[in-house]
Design an enzyme around this catalytic site. Structure first.
Site, PDB file in Angstrom:
ATOM      1  CD1 TRP A 102      -2.305  -2.164   1.632  1.00 20.74           C
ATOM      2  CD2 TRP A 102      -3.073  -0.998  -0.120  1.00 20.74           C
ATOM      3  NE1 TRP A 102      -3.362  -2.851   1.098  1.00 20.74           N
ATOM      4  CE2 TRP A 102      -3.858  -2.171   0.031  1.00 20.74           C
ATOM      5  CE3 TRP A 102      -3.372  -0.120  -1.161  1.00 20.74           C
ATOM      6  CZ2 TRP A 102      -4.920  -2.475  -0.824  1.00 20.74           C
ATOM      7  CZ3 TRP A 102      -4.430  -0.418  -2.020  1.00 20.74           C
ATOM      8  CH2 TRP A 102      -5.189  -1.585  -1.841  1.00 20.74           C
ATOM      9  CG  ASP A 172      -3.322   3.968   3.802  1.00 21.17           C
ATOM     10  OD1 ASP A 172      -4.354   3.776   4.487  1.00 21.17           O
ATOM     11  OD2 ASP A 172      -3.092   3.374   2.729  1.00 21.17           O
ATOM     12  CE  LYS A 196      -9.146  -2.827   3.577  1.00 19.26           C
ATOM     13  NZ  LYS A 196      -8.125  -1.928   3.039  1.00 19.26           N
TER      14      LYS A 196
HETATM   15  C1  LIG Z   1      -7.596  -1.479   1.737  1.00 19.81           C
HETATM   16  C2  LIG Z   1      -6.491  -0.506   1.795  1.00 19.81           C
HETATM   17  C3  LIG Z   1      -6.357   0.526   0.861  1.00 19.81           C
HETATM   18  C4  LIG Z   1      -7.307   0.686  -0.302  1.00 19.81           C
HETATM   19  O1  LIG Z   1      -8.526   1.084   0.171  1.00 19.81           O
HETATM   20  P1  LIG Z   1      -9.728   1.446  -0.843  1.00 19.81           P
HETATM   21  O2  LIG Z   1     -10.723   2.032   0.088  1.00 19.81           O
HETATM   22  O3  LIG Z   1     -10.147   0.165  -1.472  1.00 19.81           O
HETATM   23  O4  LIG Z   1      -9.213   2.404  -1.829  1.00 19.81           O
HETATM   24  C5  LIG Z   1      -5.318   1.415   1.002  1.00 19.81           C
HETATM   25  N1  LIG Z   1      -4.444   1.294   2.013  1.00 19.81           N
HETATM   26  C6  LIG Z   1      -4.536   0.318   2.934  1.00 19.81           C
HETATM   27  C7  LIG Z   1      -3.547   0.254   4.039  1.00 19.81           C
HETATM   28  C8  LIG Z   1      -5.556  -0.615   2.846  1.00 19.81           C
HETATM   29  O5  LIG Z   1      -5.662  -1.592   3.764  1.00 19.81           O
END
Ligand SMILES: *Cc1c(COP(=O)(O)O)cnc(C)c1O
Length: 360
Positions: A102, A172, A196
């Site tokens: 990511w 993030d 999540k």
């Molecule tokens: C799932 C995830 C993403 C992508 O998320 P979306 O909402 O599908 O764009 C980005 N970064 C991390 C750490 C993730 O777990």
């Protein structure tokens, strides 16, 4: 009705109490004679949902008044571009700590916006550890430093908030937000896709220090301008109202359970149980250095990969969902988000032991 043990990486398990409340309010939301999904986002009932959601988020996460709380669309993925559009300004450089898929995506997606400086990377270690802070190369001219708090695919997590650095940290936290107490002041921007730990998919929570929001880069849409979105209370266009409502219920549930300290206690117990088992035998193993292991996403490999298919099929038949690992790393993965219970993890470990027994 039988509920399975849901270890999906996302969209993921939600607290049963929240699902039951949604069910109870489904057809006639608070005496309105309609479902929440059927209402105008401008009506007083939804405005109340939205403001209670923000209040619960500020309370649970401890968000100071000089930060905006925004509800945006396009997932965490859109923020890879929206963050630079709002924070970069004229200097056009940003720094990146790359610790897995990511943060690497965020690094690569930045390329069109300016100069990306690689402050640290564990790619050469196959993303199985974290770079020591003393090894980060901090470039003072960067507008910000981007990192990913928890790498959902590789299963590595920073155990603590970043230290106070000479440049703002953009994090993030999609897969570990609200899993333990954090000091929001250590961050300039926190962003997280909801699906999540926070609720259904459809919204991205963005928490941003107000003074970091600059004039956006030329060509940026209003919908991606943090200051415009803050001024319109994240309703410049029609938001996904159901997701917003559900996220509010999840934060109220976290508060009712005892807040982030209690989430942290439960998450530590769940992770300790699963890693303890993984480290106690040779049939399965987790490849990540212990100090870097994620409490949220636990990848594990079978010593004999020819049994992977059987493990997935038998686990599904036994009532376990979402254990197949991400296609880029193979093996298995158990995601232990807030709504996954210790009893779920106990059942998983019992299944894993049984799977070994049946092959002895
Ligand atoms: C799932 C995830 C993403 C992508 O998320 P979306 O909402 O599908 O764009 C980005 N970064 C991390 C750490 C993730 O777990």
């Amino acid at each position: 009705m039988k509920r399975i043990h849901n270890f999906s990486a996302g969209p993921a398990a939600l607290p049963l109490a929240v699902l039951e409340q949604i069910q109870a309010e489904w057809l006639d939301y608070h005496g309105s004679g309609m479902a929440l999904m059927e209402m105008s986002h401008r009506g007083h009932r939804f405005m109340d949902v939205a403001s209670r959601c923000e209040a619960a988020i500020r309370d649970v996460l401890g968000v100071p008044d000089d930060y905006y709380v925004l509800f945006l669309q396009g997932g965490a993925t859109a923020q890879f571009g929206v963050v630079p559009q709002n924070l970069l300004g004229a200097n056009r450089t940003a720094s990146f700590v790359v610790t897995g898929s990511w943060s690497q995506k965020a690094f690569k997606d930045f390329a069109g916006f300016g100069q990306a400086h690689l402050a640290a990377s564990t790619e050469a270690q196959a993303f199985r550890s974290l770079p020591a802070l003393t090894d980060w190369s901090l470039q003072p001219g960067s507008a910000y430093l981007h990192l990913c708090g928890n790498e959902t695919i590789h299963g590595v997590e920073f155990a603590e908030d970043p230290p106070v650095l000479p440049l703002p940290v953009v994090a993030d936290l999609s897969s570990n937000i609200a899993s333990r107490p954090i000091d929001v002041r250590r961050y300039g921007v926190i962003y997280a896709g909801a699906q999540k730990n926070l609720g259904p998919s459809g919204l991205t929570l963005v928490i941003v220090r107000k003074d970091l929001c600059r004039d956006v880069l030329p060509g940026t849409l209003s919908i991606n301008d943090y200051r415009v979105m803050a001024a319109s209370e994240s309703m410049l266009n029609t938001p996904p109202t159901f997701a917003w409502y559900a996220i509010g219920l999840v934060f109220q549930w976290i508060r009712d359970q005892g807040g982030l300290a209690e989430m942290a206690r439960r998450n530590a117990a769940k992770a300790a149980l699963l890693y303890g088992y993984l480290d106690s035998q040779d049939f399965y193993r987790n490849p990540v250095t212990p100090a870097a292991r994620s409490r949220m996403n636990v990848p594990f490999l079978l010593s004999d990969p020819s049994l992977d298919k059987a493990f997935v099929a038998e686990s599904e038949a036994a009532g376990f969902e979402g254990l197949k690992g991400h296609r880029s790393v193979g093996g298995m993965r158990a995601s232990l988000y807030n709504a996954v219970t210790l009893a779920d993890v106990e059942a998983l470990v019992a299944f894993m032991k049984d799977f070994v027994q049946r092959r002895a």
